[in-house]
Motif scaffolding. Structure first.
Motif, short mmCIF file in Angstrom:
data_model
loop_
_atom_site.label_atom_id
_atom_site.label_comp_id
_atom_site.label_asym_id
_atom_site.label_seq_id
_atom_site.Cartn_x
_atom_site.Cartn_y
_atom_site.Cartn_z
N GLU A 119 1.00 8.94 -6.34
CA GLU A 119 1.26 10.45 -6.16
C GLU A 119 2.11 10.98 -7.29
O GLU A 119 2.25 12.15 -7.40
CB GLU A 119 1.99 10.65 -4.77
CG GLU A 119 1.43 10.34 -3.59
CD GLU A 119 2.22 10.32 -2.30
OE1 GLU A 119 3.65 10.25 -2.56
OE2 GLU A 119 1.72 10.01 -1.27
N SER B 124 0.78 3.85 -3.13
CA SER B 124 0.33 5.09 -2.61
C SER B 124 1.56 6.34 -3.42
O SER B 124 1.11 7.26 -4.01
CB SER B 124 0.34 5.27 -1.54
OG SER B 124 -0.02 6.65 -0.90
N GLU C 104 0.86 -1.37 0.11
CA GLU C 104 -0.04 -0.04 0.10
C GLU C 104 0.96 1.39 -0.32
O GLU C 104 0.55 2.36 -0.58
CB GLU C 104 -0.94 0.06 1.22
CG GLU C 104 -2.06 -1.17 1.25
CD GLU C 104 -2.83 -1.35 2.52
OE1 GLU C 104 -3.66 -2.07 2.48
OE2 GLU C 104 -2.19 -0.80 3.49
#
Length: 313
Positions: free
Chosen positions: A244, A240, A236
């Motif tokens: 971004e 993530s 995760e």
């Protein structure tokens, strides 16, 4: 450099059957005529499967069958264990040779997807990616699927992975696994020191460095909250960070399935998920061309126990 055949790749080029036998749960747009139209528009996709450390081809073949049933071309390859651990200087060359195989077989004319398993597959994909960056004619990659990867480097996970590869009686397994773990931890330490001093280390061995990968094709992450080698939090965190950076990311959390065992536990859901991702990648490309509304950069789905296949393969 030896001939690319020494890589011992397995390539399958399925043709469209005259009378398809499709599963009852296949969606309408996956039927044979829709696939023919899709492949006529985008060319028959090539799925490059990179196995986990110590993976036998007969196990990797179970995953390639998912795609072959949909008439996708598949290429299976697992890097030798020695190259993943103590002869890591060979990985850059393997990455280059794998690209050469793809080009020599004219597979570079097709849309390509990578399906990467565990950190062993991520190590190899890392060097394929680096080789592509140095190539004047990069491959037509449309997306990457990470199964149980990537994860941070941890001594406990390294010990478990080595122990699983060695196998055998614990009296022999544990001492040998411990010695190899100590040796590899020293190599890791040297790499950390080299980076701290601002020096270039000969071979990159941290799959988490892929978070800085310059390519931005879509990525699908298949992982579990019960994985004892690659924690869900690692996947995760990585996903993530990729989101971004503008990468289109999908996360699918399989509840309670072991490391690289999500397909065995959730056979139908897994198979539909990976092929849905391929369809979505083609659709997303069309959306970008027509300037339609883009899909969210990060989406998450949780697969619950009641969705498990009753009789795992």
């Amino acid at each position: 450099m030896r001939d690319e055949e020494d890589l011992d790749c397995n390539i399958v080029c399925p043709s469209f059957p005259s009378s398809p036998t499709l599963n009852n749960d296949d969606k309408g747009y996956y039927k044979l005529n829709q696939l023919k139209e899709l492949y006529k528009k985008h060319e028959q996709p090539v799925i490059v499967l990179l196995g986990w450390a110590g993976c036998q081809d007969k196990y990797l073949a179970k995953y390639s069958a998912i795609y072959e049933e949909k008439c996708c071309i598949t290429l299976r390859y697992t890097a030798p264990v020695k190259c993943l651990f103590w002869q890591r200087d060979k990985l850059p060359n393997i990455g280059k040779r794998l690209i050469k195989v793809i080009k020599n077989k004219n597979l570079d004319q097709h849309p390509i997807f990578f399906h990467v398993f565990s950190n062993g597959g991520a190590f190899l994909y890392q060097h394929v990616s680096l080789a592509m960056q140095k190539d004047y004619t990069p491959l037509k990659v449309k997306g990457v699927i990470f199964d149980s990867a990537p994860g941070e480097r941890r001594l406990t996970a390294l010990f478990k992975a080595i122990s699983a590869i060695i196998g055998g009686h614990p009296l022999m397994n544990i001492p040998m696994s411990l010695l190899i773990t100590i040796f590899l931890s020293i190599l890791w330490l040297l790499e950390v020191i080299a980076h701290a001093l601002g020096r270039e280390y000969p071979v990159q061995t941290n799959p988490f460095a892929l978070v800085e990968e310059s390519y931005s094709w879509p990525q699908l992450f298949l992982y579990s909250n019960a994985d004892t080698l690659i924690p869900a939090s690692d996947v995760e965190k990585f996903a993530s960070r990729r989101a971004e950076r503008g990468v289109w990311v999908q996360l699918v959390l399989f509840t309670n399935s072991p490391h690289v065992k999500h397909y065995a536990t959730y056979r139908d859901v897994y198979a539909n998920t990976v092929f849905d991702f391929i369809i979505d990648c083609f659709s997303n490309t069309e959306n970008e061309k027509t300037k339609q509304t883009a899909v969210p950069r990060l989406s998450t789905r949780v697969v619950l126990p009641h969705e498990a296949t009753s009789k795992p393969n």
